[in-house]
Scaffold this active site. Structure first.
Site, mmCIF file in Angstrom:
data_model
loop_
_atom_site.group_PDB
_atom_site.id
_atom_site.type_symbol
_atom_site.label_atom_id
_atom_site.label_comp_id
_atom_site.label_asym_id
_atom_site.label_seq_id
_atom_site.Cartn_x
_atom_site.Cartn_y
_atom_site.Cartn_z
ATOM 1 N N LYS A 173 47.569 33.116 41.828
ATOM 2 C CA LYS A 173 46.184 33.584 41.998
ATOM 3 C C LYS A 173 45.368 33.005 40.862
ATOM 4 O O LYS A 173 45.901 32.725 39.790
ATOM 5 C CB LYS A 173 46.140 35.111 41.916
ATOM 6 C CG LYS A 173 44.890 35.723 42.506
ATOM 7 C CD LYS A 173 45.015 35.893 43.994
ATOM 8 C CE LYS A 173 43.736 36.357 44.639
ATOM 9 N NZ LYS A 173 43.958 36.733 46.047
ATOM 10 N N ASP A 187 38.967 34.050 47.939
ATOM 11 C CA ASP A 187 39.162 35.497 47.769
ATOM 12 C C ASP A 187 37.748 36.034 47.537
ATOM 13 O O ASP A 187 36.777 35.383 47.952
ATOM 14 C CB ASP A 187 40.117 35.783 46.584
ATOM 15 C CG ASP A 187 40.587 37.239 46.547
ATOM 16 O OD1 ASP A 187 41.489 37.600 47.324
ATOM 17 O OD2 ASP A 187 40.037 38.037 45.766
HETATM 18 P P1 NDP Z 1 34.110 38.790 49.986
HETATM 19 O O1 NDP Z 1 33.607 38.303 48.694
HETATM 20 O O2 NDP Z 1 33.832 38.020 51.224
HETATM 21 O O3 NDP Z 1 33.621 40.275 50.253
HETATM 22 C C1 NDP Z 1 33.911 41.294 49.334
HETATM 23 C C2 NDP Z 1 33.263 42.580 49.824
HETATM 24 O O4 NDP Z 1 33.743 43.660 49.036
HETATM 25 C C3 NDP Z 1 31.753 42.550 49.663
HETATM 26 O O5 NDP Z 1 31.171 43.366 50.641
HETATM 27 C C4 NDP Z 1 31.593 43.165 48.266
HETATM 28 O O6 NDP Z 1 30.321 43.749 48.043
HETATM 29 C C5 NDP Z 1 32.659 44.226 48.278
HETATM 30 N N1 NDP Z 1 33.085 44.473 46.902
HETATM 31 C C6 NDP Z 1 33.593 43.579 46.031
HETATM 32 N N2 NDP Z 1 33.840 44.146 44.854
HETATM 33 C C7 NDP Z 1 33.468 45.424 44.983
HETATM 34 C C8 NDP Z 1 33.470 46.536 44.110
HETATM 35 N N3 NDP Z 1 33.911 46.423 42.840
HETATM 36 N N4 NDP Z 1 33.030 47.728 44.606
HETATM 37 C C9 NDP Z 1 32.588 47.833 45.887
HETATM 38 N N5 NDP Z 1 32.555 46.817 46.754
HETATM 39 C C10 NDP Z 1 32.997 45.635 46.312
HETATM 40 O O7 NDP Z 1 35.695 38.965 49.775
HETATM 41 P P2 NDP Z 1 36.834 39.103 50.869
HETATM 42 O O8 NDP Z 1 36.339 39.796 52.070
HETATM 43 O O9 NDP Z 1 37.489 37.782 50.993
HETATM 44 O O10 NDP Z 1 37.879 40.041 50.087
HETATM 45 C C11 NDP Z 1 37.899 41.449 50.235
HETATM 46 C C12 NDP Z 1 39.260 41.978 49.827
HETATM 47 O O11 NDP Z 1 40.258 41.401 50.662
HETATM 48 C C13 NDP Z 1 39.696 41.655 48.403
HETATM 49 O O12 NDP Z 1 40.495 42.712 47.919
HETATM 50 C C14 NDP Z 1 40.575 40.428 48.577
HETATM 51 O O13 NDP Z 1 41.489 40.262 47.528
HETATM 52 C C15 NDP Z 1 41.268 40.785 49.881
HETATM 53 N N6 NDP Z 1 41.849 39.681 50.635
HETATM 54 C C16 NDP Z 1 41.107 38.599 51.020
HETATM 55 C C17 NDP Z 1 41.673 37.603 51.758
HETATM 56 C C18 NDP Z 1 40.884 36.441 52.262
HETATM 57 O O14 NDP Z 1 41.456 35.643 53.004
HETATM 58 N N7 NDP Z 1 39.619 36.310 51.947
HETATM 59 C C19 NDP Z 1 43.099 37.620 52.107
HETATM 60 C C20 NDP Z 1 43.773 38.837 51.726
HETATM 61 C C21 NDP Z 1 43.159 39.807 51.004
HETATM 62 P P3 NDP Z 1 29.235 42.943 47.162
HETATM 63 O O15 NDP Z 1 28.816 41.796 48.004
HETATM 64 O O16 NDP Z 1 28.178 43.929 46.894
HETATM 65 O O17 NDP Z 1 29.964 42.501 45.917
HETATM 66 O O1 2IT Z 2 44.848 37.733 48.788
HETATM 67 C C1 2IT Z 2 45.075 36.783 49.578
HETATM 68 O O2 2IT Z 2 46.106 36.736 50.251
HETATM 69 C C2 2IT Z 2 44.072 35.713 49.705
HETATM 70 N N1 2IT Z 2 43.023 35.814 49.068
HETATM 71 C C3 2IT Z 2 44.337 34.533 50.557
HETATM 72 C C4 2IT Z 2 45.159 33.515 49.827
HETATM 73 C C5 2IT Z 2 45.335 32.183 50.524
HETATM 74 O O3 2IT Z 2 45.958 31.318 49.900
HETATM 75 O O4 2IT Z 2 44.880 31.993 51.653
#
Ligand code: NDP
Ligand code: 2IT
Length: 448
Positions: free
Chosen positions: A126, A166
């Site tokens: 990461k 992420d």
């Molecule tokens: P994005 O940046 O696209 O979206 C994040 C969302 O979460 C936004 O709505 C953001 O609000 C909100 N958020 C972030 N930090 C906070 C906080 N401290 N308190 C409240 N709301 C918060 O990220 P993703 O959708 O990609 O990621 C979301 C989660 O999913 C994370 O935990 C990530 O690690 C996990 N994840 C993502 C993957 C991926 O493929 N993208 C894969 C697996 C897991 P705001 O815009 O106001 O910050």
């Molecule tokens: O938390 C996760 O699994 C991710 N943000 C996706 C990682 C990836 O390599 O696609």
């Protein structure tokens, strides 16, 4: 707690006392491994736990970049290359002001077991930066991404380490990062990043994969009780990549999503978010980069900057924002309101006391490293397609994603049964993910 496990955990805390979220992630995994460690002495004999909690390598670097006024700003960049027993390090990059080495160690540690569960050959890693993309111009984001890549390029590669997105890193950022990588190295056609644009090496369904995969996982959990998604009321947190596509899949399966959030507040739409409203959200979040409150103003529904959507009555909860966003009180409220299934789109969104409440009440609880593994799975499929110089159709990738999520569910479920805790997906996912990595480490000798 078993004395060997306790000794390893205490060592982790003593070495890096300030890294609380990392300690939390390690404790959750170590505790649930106890029956496997007892059953198979080979892991203790080979000091597997002492080795697995220690990252193979951590790179930390300076990222200077120019803001819109021509002033040079400095951020901190990291890549935690945690474990490569199963394949090249694989995992996302997070851009958020809360990013520290401890946060990335928690995420990298989780990624080891998640990637192991996917069935694909990927190690765990990461990275990211404390850079805050909010309010920045495209030019500022581009300048930052280029500067980050000036250092990161020497540490990554298709056989070494393959980053992706992420929080705060989506298609725009991956584009700038990939452009910079190509310019520096003169390499194209090798898979050095995933989540690329579909026109220049990206896999179809990668943007959808985490959200879709999370709902596929919940479907599998529901099946064990003769239930499905149709007609279910769903609460989703976040409104980013994962939340958007989890919502889309719920709509496709006939469920009703009544809430979404961002870091400023949450909306409650009792009529449900339909495809047209979701298109509004995607434009709001991905193009205009606005706040979720605008949805409430536009559709005349409730918005609150206090509390959380976990106070709402729902059948299915999909926390998809960030770590520790569901506390014990909120977990209790969900249970009291009759929640049937919780699928974690985010990484470690539920505090340990909340997890306990879900498990005690026999809620179908899919922990992040199983439920959100769809994203990295399709990243693995993107690597496979790039290696072949060939692309699969949307339908082909979606079918593979679906099959992977079903297999992760089956593996976690059967492993939980094997170790006497049938239906405890925390234990099932942690042990199943661990065994493959631990066996690889034993096979590859003591210097691994
Ligand atoms: P994005 O940046 O696209 O979206 C994040 C969302 O979460 C936004 O709505 C953001 O609000 C909100 N958020 C972030 N930090 C906070 C906080 N401290 N308190 C409240 N709301 C918060 O990220 P993703 O959708 O990609 O990621 C979301 C989660 O999913 C994370 O935990 C990530 O690690 C996990 N994840 C993502 C993957 C991926 O493929 N993208 C894969 C697996 C897991 P705001 O815009 O106001 O910050
Ligand atoms: O938390 C996760 O699994 C991710 N943000 C996706 C990682 C990836 O390599 O696609």
């Amino acid at each position: 707690m078993d004395s060997y496990i306790e000794q390893v955990y205490n060592g982790v805390v003593e070495k890096d006392p300030g890294q609380e979220v990392f300690h939390q992630a390690v404790l959750e995994v170590l505790e649930s491994l106890e029956p496997a460690i007892k059953k198979y002495p080979v892991y203790k004999e080979n000091s597997i736990l002492e080795r697995i909690v220690e990252p193979e390598r951590i790179i930390q670097f300076r990222i200077p970049w120019k803001d819109r006024d021509g002033k040079i700003q400095v951020n901190r960049g990291f890549r935690v290359q945690y474990n490569s027993a199963l394949g090249p390090y694989k995992g996302g990059l997070r851009f958020h002001p809360t990013v520290t080495q401890g946060v990335l160690k928690f995420l990298g540690f989780e990624q080891i077991f998640k990637n192991s569960l996917t069935t694909l050959p990927m190690g765990g890693g990461k990275g990211g930066s404390d850079f805050d993309p909010k309010g920045k111009t495209d030019a500022e984001v581009e300048s930052f991404c280029e500067s980050l890549m000036f250092e990161l390029y020497r540490h990554i590669g298709q056989f070494v380490d393959v980053p992706a997105g992420d929080i705060g890193v989506g298609g725009r950022e991956i584009g700038y990062l990939y452009g910079a990588y190509r310019k520096i190295t003169n390499h194209h056609g090798t898979c050095v990043l995933t989540g690329k644009g579909a026109g220049w090496g990206g896999s179809l369904i990668r943007p959808e994969a985490t959200g879709y995969g999370c709902v596929y996982f919940v479907q599998e959990m529901l099946k064990t009780r003769g239930e499905d998604m149709k007609g279910k009321t769903v609460v989703v947190s976040g409104s980013g990549n994962v939340a958007q596509y989890a919502t889309e899949k719920c709509i496709q399966l006939g469920a009703k999503v009544i809430a979404l959030s961002d870091s400023s507040g949450w909306i409650h739409d009792p009529d449900g978010i339909d495809a047209e409203k979701l298109a509004y959200i995607m434009d709001l979040k991905n193009v205009r980069r606005g706040r979720i409150k605008e949805y409430a103003d536009h559709y005349k529904v409730d918005y609150s900057s206090q509390g959380s959507p976990w106070s709402l009555k729902c059948d299915v909860a999909l926390p998809s924002a960030t770590q520790n966003e569901v506390d014990a009180k909120e977990a209790k409220a969900l249970v009291d309101n009759g929640v049937m299934a919780v699928g974690e789109g985010a990484n470690m969104p539920t505090v340990p006391a909340g997890v306990e409440i879900f498990l005690e009440n026999k809620i179908l609880y899919g922990p992040g490293k199983a439920a959100n593994a769809g994203g990295v799975s399709v990243s693995g499929l993107e690597m496979a397609q790039n290696s072949q110089r060939f692309f699969w159709t949307r339908e082909e990738v979606d079918a593979k994603l679906h099959q992977i999520m079903q297999s992760i569910h089956a593996n976690a479920y059967h492993t939980s049964e094997l170790f006497g805790a049938k239906g405890n997906y925390v234990m099932g996912a942690n042990i199943a993910g661990f065994l493959k990595v631990a066996n690889a480490m034993v096979d590859q000798g003591h210097r691994i």
